[in-house]
Write an enzyme that holds these catalytic residues in place. Structure first.
Site, PDB file in Angstrom:
ATOM      1  NE  ARG A  46      -3.880  -2.082   1.706  1.00 44.87           N
ATOM      2  CZ  ARG A  46      -4.731  -2.535   2.594  1.00 44.87           C
ATOM      3  NH1 ARG A  46      -5.000  -1.831   3.652  1.00 44.87           N
ATOM      4  NH2 ARG A  46      -5.337  -3.680   2.403  1.00 44.87           N
TER       5      ARG A  46
ATOM      6  CB  SER B 141      -8.464  -2.898   2.061  1.00 44.35           C
ATOM      7  OG  SER B 141      -9.469  -3.511   2.798  1.00 44.35           O
ATOM      8  CG  HIS B 142      -9.616  -0.541   5.672  1.00 45.81           C
ATOM      9  ND1 HIS B 142      -8.904  -1.660   5.349  1.00 45.81           N
ATOM     10  CD2 HIS B 142      -8.904   0.119   6.601  1.00 45.81           C
ATOM     11  CE1 HIS B 142      -7.794  -1.679   6.074  1.00 45.81           C
ATOM     12  NE2 HIS B 142      -7.763  -0.614   6.842  1.00 45.81           N
TER      13      HIS B 142
ATOM     14  CE  LYS C  75     -10.356  -8.588   5.550  1.00 46.47           C
ATOM     15  NZ  LYS C  75      -8.896  -8.544   5.473  1.00 46.47           N
TER      16      LYS C  75
ATOM     17  CD  GLU D  14      -7.653 -10.776   9.832  1.00 42.81           C
ATOM     18  OE1 GLU D  14      -6.568 -10.537  10.387  1.00 42.81           O
ATOM     19  OE2 GLU D  14      -7.928 -10.375   8.692  1.00 42.81           O
ATOM     20  CD  GLU D  15      -9.251  -6.525  15.018  1.00 38.19           C
ATOM     21  OE1 GLU D  15     -10.016  -5.569  15.252  1.00 38.19           O
ATOM     22  OE2 GLU D  15      -8.324  -6.492  14.182  1.00 38.19           O
TER      23      GLU D  15
ATOM     24  CE  LYS E  30      -6.338  -7.266  -1.462  1.00 38.38           C
ATOM     25  NZ  LYS E  30      -7.391  -7.542  -0.464  1.00 38.38           N
TER      26      LYS E  30
ATOM     27  CG  ASP F 125     -10.724  -5.186  -0.470  1.00 39.46           C
ATOM     28  OD1 ASP F 125     -11.242  -4.668   0.542  1.00 39.46           O
ATOM     29  OD2 ASP F 125      -9.851  -6.064  -0.399  1.00 39.46           O
TER      30      ASP F 125
ATOM     31  NE  ARG G 261      -4.839  -1.974  13.026  1.00 41.46           N
ATOM     32  CZ  ARG G 261      -5.311  -0.964  12.284  1.00 41.46           C
ATOM     33  NH1 ARG G 261      -6.004   0.011  12.871  1.00 41.46           N
ATOM     34  NH2 ARG G 261      -5.090  -0.916  10.987  1.00 41.46           N
TER      35      ARG G 261
ATOM     36  CG  ASP H 202     -11.364  -7.797   2.147  1.00 39.02           C
ATOM     37  OD1 ASP H 202     -11.817  -6.689   2.492  1.00 39.02           O
ATOM     38  OD2 ASP H 202     -10.145  -8.040   2.062  1.00 39.02           O
ATOM     39  NE  ARG H 203     -10.955  -4.506   6.616  1.00 45.83           N
ATOM     40  CZ  ARG H 203     -10.235  -3.865   7.517  1.00 45.83           C
ATOM     41  NH1 ARG H 203     -10.826  -3.123   8.439  1.00 45.83           N
ATOM     42  NH2 ARG H 203      -8.919  -3.934   7.495  1.00 45.83           N
TER      43      ARG H 203
ATOM     44  CG  ASP I  58     -13.452  -3.765   2.902  1.00 45.85           C
ATOM     45  OD1 ASP I  58     -14.123  -4.610   2.279  1.00 45.85           O
ATOM     46  OD2 ASP I  58     -12.215  -3.863   3.060  1.00 45.85           O
TER      47      ASP I  58
HETATM   48  C1  VG1 Z   1      -5.756  -4.527   9.052  1.00 44.45           C
HETATM   49  C2  VG1 Z   1      -6.543  -5.428   9.971  1.00 44.45           C
HETATM   50  C3  VG1 Z   1      -6.296  -6.880   9.602  1.00 44.45           C
HETATM   51  C4  VG1 Z   1      -6.636  -7.100   8.119  1.00 44.45           C
HETATM   52  C5  VG1 Z   1      -5.878  -6.114   7.260  1.00 44.45           C
HETATM   53  C6  VG1 Z   1      -6.288  -6.201   5.803  1.00 44.45           C
HETATM   54  O1  VG1 Z   1      -4.380  -4.777   9.195  1.00 44.45           O
HETATM   55  O2  VG1 Z   1      -6.206  -5.199  11.317  1.00 44.45           O
HETATM   56  O3  VG1 Z   1      -7.076  -7.711  10.437  1.00 44.45           O
HETATM   57  O4  VG1 Z   1      -6.324  -8.410   7.734  1.00 44.45           O
HETATM   58  O5  VG1 Z   1      -6.113  -4.782   7.702  1.00 44.45           O
HETATM   59  O6  VG1 Z   1      -7.644  -5.907   5.668  1.00 44.45           O
HETATM   60  P1  VG1 Z   1      -3.418  -3.866  10.099  1.00 44.45           P
HETATM   61  O7  VG1 Z   1      -2.046  -4.431   9.887  1.00 44.45           O
HETATM   62  O8  VG1 Z   1      -3.592  -2.462   9.627  1.00 44.45           O
HETATM   63  O9  VG1 Z   1      -3.910  -4.025  11.501  1.00 44.45           O
HETATM   64  V1  VG1 Z   1      -8.303  -5.403   4.225  1.00 44.45           V
HETATM   65  O10 VG1 Z   1      -9.909  -5.405   4.353  1.00 44.45           O
HETATM   66  O11 VG1 Z   1      -7.065  -5.276   3.375  1.00 44.45           O
HETATM   67  O12 VG1 Z   1      -7.993  -6.352   3.044  1.00 44.45           O
HETATM   68 CO    CO Z   2     -10.656  -5.073   2.520  1.00 49.30          CO
END
Ligand code: VG1
Ligand code: CO
Length: 542
Positions: free
Chosen positions: A21, A112-113, A375, A362-363, A125, A278, A495, A280-281, A276
């Site tokens: 990223r 992602s988000h 996911k 995952e949380e 990715k 992409d 975090r 996956d969430r 989100d």
């Molecule tokens: C975060 C989340 C993790 C998740 C990752 C990718 O990572 O905590 O649980 O797998 O994002 O999510 P980090 O290293 O910032 O805590 V996403 O929806 O890319 O694909």
């Molecule tokens: Co995502």
């Protein structure tokens, strides 16, 4: 015609929790994207004669990057590139395409988000032939190549029209533009009881799905409204936009505030959900009842057998280390194994491939099963719908029932975003130094029973991943976890994850932050957050 272009190594850009990223403008620099893609091809052992899946979440630069990557795939003599129409593929749909078509690898363009736009974030990715994110052995190899390569291969060709389905050729490579929804929707039909869900909608069940102007809009509209008969307008913010409408496509109560407001209003529908950037969430919220991702994973594990795809029960479950232990309690009751892995979906791949786990989560609002190797946001929503239809309960009733059976793990994550990287690393280092002396220490009326820096050995291939986050455990009753994010693009993000178990139903309290305040205080005194980061409070609490 194939061309070899000179390029400069890019240094210091190691793929993080989920691919590479960076700021979009960095990816737009000449050679930056190309260098990373060529490094990825090299790390896969070259792509000559191989078939690739390619797509992204539609954010700014998505289509441009896809044109560049298709030409590089041709320059590297790939046999076939399967690309989503208009360059669109959600992360779970890309995973499904790799598996359904038996492709060798995939490239998913998404941060992602993270927000999208010319001044925001972009990401890439690499996925492997099981459909899942490249494991660390591959991402480490990619990183090595990015620091050493001096040339990349491309093919001189016109841009491909991504709006028209069908095949065309580019040098040695077939480019196949496919409907991004079709195979994914087909897979979902094999897993869930669509008749029961349809009957529930026909009976007046109402839901709202916030696609956050990200990639799930077309998927959710086709499946929820098109196939399952949810009312028109169920899906909102459904059009994918290059900047996600200026929003932050992260499905949590903070960023999906419009949905939260509706779900806590007097005439709230039965179910609210969001996904989100992409796709996956997922976020799940019932009428006047927010379900934490950790609880959602536990509830899905306890009820998955009600969906046809999981009727034979689960082989096992897995959760990332900072995810609450709620799902472990379900696994224990079901007599199945529970695995604890580092953060990031790539660590679930081997467990799913060898059928040690069927469901993972995952949380951070990620849940999925062995149907893909990513996911899957919409999948989680469909499983919830299937379970609600089978049990005839509201979300709130289902969760009350769950907690009275298994007890409740109150849970929250506090994020300190965009902090100074060196300061965040110093905080973690100081905390690590303290760990040996912590067991036996009383803190705020609790006693530390274990304290370590999580290290994981993959039970399938024996690979180890160290320094995956600091765990401070207060027996079965509570935990505090600290780790630095691996997905940010500016500074560092700390975090802090907190959980507290309560098995007395009379002690329930809907004010989670109040329930956890004793742990937040403990986190502060253990890590000296204020002193190290010069921050009084977290930026985001979810
Ligand atoms: C975060 C989340 C993790 C998740 C990752 C990718 O990572 O905590 O649980 O797998 O994002 O999510 P980090 O290293 O910032 O805590 V996403 O929806 O890319 O694909
Ligand atoms: Co995502």
């Amino acid at each position: 015609m194939t061309k070899t272009i000179d390029t400069q190594p890019i240094s210091g850009q190691r793929p993080g929790t989920s691919g590479l990223r960076a700021k979009t403008r960095a990816f737009m620099e000449p050679g930056y994207l190309e260098n990373f893609i060529q490094a990825g091809f090299n790390a896969l052992g070259g792509v000559e004669g191989k078939s690739l899946v390619l797509g992204g979440d539609g954010r700014f630069y998505n289509e441009r990057a896809i044109q560049i990557i298709m030409k590089m795939a041709a320059g590297n003599k790939a046999a076939r590139v399967v690309v989503g129409r208009e360059g669109i593929l959600s992360t779970p749909a890309a995973s499904a395409e790799i598996r359904v078509r038996g492709c060798d690898a995939g490239i998913i363009l998404s941060a992602s988000h993270n927000p999208g736009g010319e001044n925001e974030d972009f990401g890439v990715k690499f996925n492997i032939s099981n459909g899942g994110p490249a494991p660390e052995s591959v991402t480490d190899a990619i990183y090595e190549f990015t620091t050493t390569i001096t040339t990349y291969q491309t093919h001189d060709a016109d841009d491909v029209d991504l709006s028209a389905l069908g095949e065309s050729s580019m040098g040695p490579t077939v480019i196949e533009v496919v409907d991004p929804v079709e195979n994914y929707a087909k897979l979902m039909r094999t897993l869930f009881d669509y008749d029961a869900i349809r009957a529930m909608f026909a009976g007046g069940f109402k839901m709202r799905f916030d696609a956050m102007h990200a990639v799930t809009g077309p998927y959710a509209s086709a499946i929820l409204e098109g196939e399952l008969g949810a009312a028109a307008g169920t899906v909102f913010n459904g059009k994918p936009l290059p900047d996600f409408g200026g929003g932050h496509p992260d499905p949590n109560p903070v960023h999906a505030h419009q949905l939260m407001k509706e779900m806590f209003s007097a005439d709230a529908p039965e179910l609210g959900a969001a996904s989100d950037g992409d796709g996956d969430r997922n976020m799940i919220v019932g009428r006047h009842c927010y379900v934490t991702p950790s609880d959602s994973l536990a509830a899905l594990a306890a009820n998955a057998h009600l969906a046809p795809g999981y009727a034979d029960g689960l082989a096992g479950v897995a959760r990332s280390m900072p995810t609450s232990r709620a799902v472990d309690r379900v696994a224990q009751a079901l007599g199945i194994s529970a695995f604890e892995t580092p953060t990031g979906w790539k660590f679930f791949g081997n467990l799913l491939d060898t059928n040690k786990a069927t469901l993972c989560g995952e949380e951070s609002a990620g849940t999925s099963s062995n149907h893909v190797r990513e996911k899957d946001g919409l999948w989680a929503v469909l499983l919830w719908l299937n379970i609600l239809a089978a049990r005839g309960l509201s979300v709130a009733e289902l969760m009350q029932d769950h907690w009275s059976r298994f007890g409740r793990d109150y849970y929250s994550r506090h994020d300190y975003e965009g902090v100074d990287k060196a300061a965040a690393e110093a905080l973690m280092a100081a905390l690590r130094d303290k760990l040996p002396e912590l067991p036996g220490t009383p803190i705020n009326g609790m006693t530390v029973t274990a304290a370590d820096d999580f290290s994981y050995t993959d039970p399938v291939d024996g690979s180890t991943s160290a320094k995956q986050g600091v765990r401070i455990v207060f027996g079965d009753m509570a935990r505090v976890v600290f780790r630095l994010s691996g997905t940010g693009t500016v500074g560092a993000t700390l975090r802090v994850y907190m959980e507290k178990f309560e098995d007395d139903p009379s002690q329930q309290n809907e004010d989670t932050q109040q329930m956890l305040s004793v742990l937040a205080d403990a986190a502060q005194s253990l890590a000296g957050i204020k002193e190290h980061l010069s921050r009084d409070a977290p930026d985001v609490m979810t």
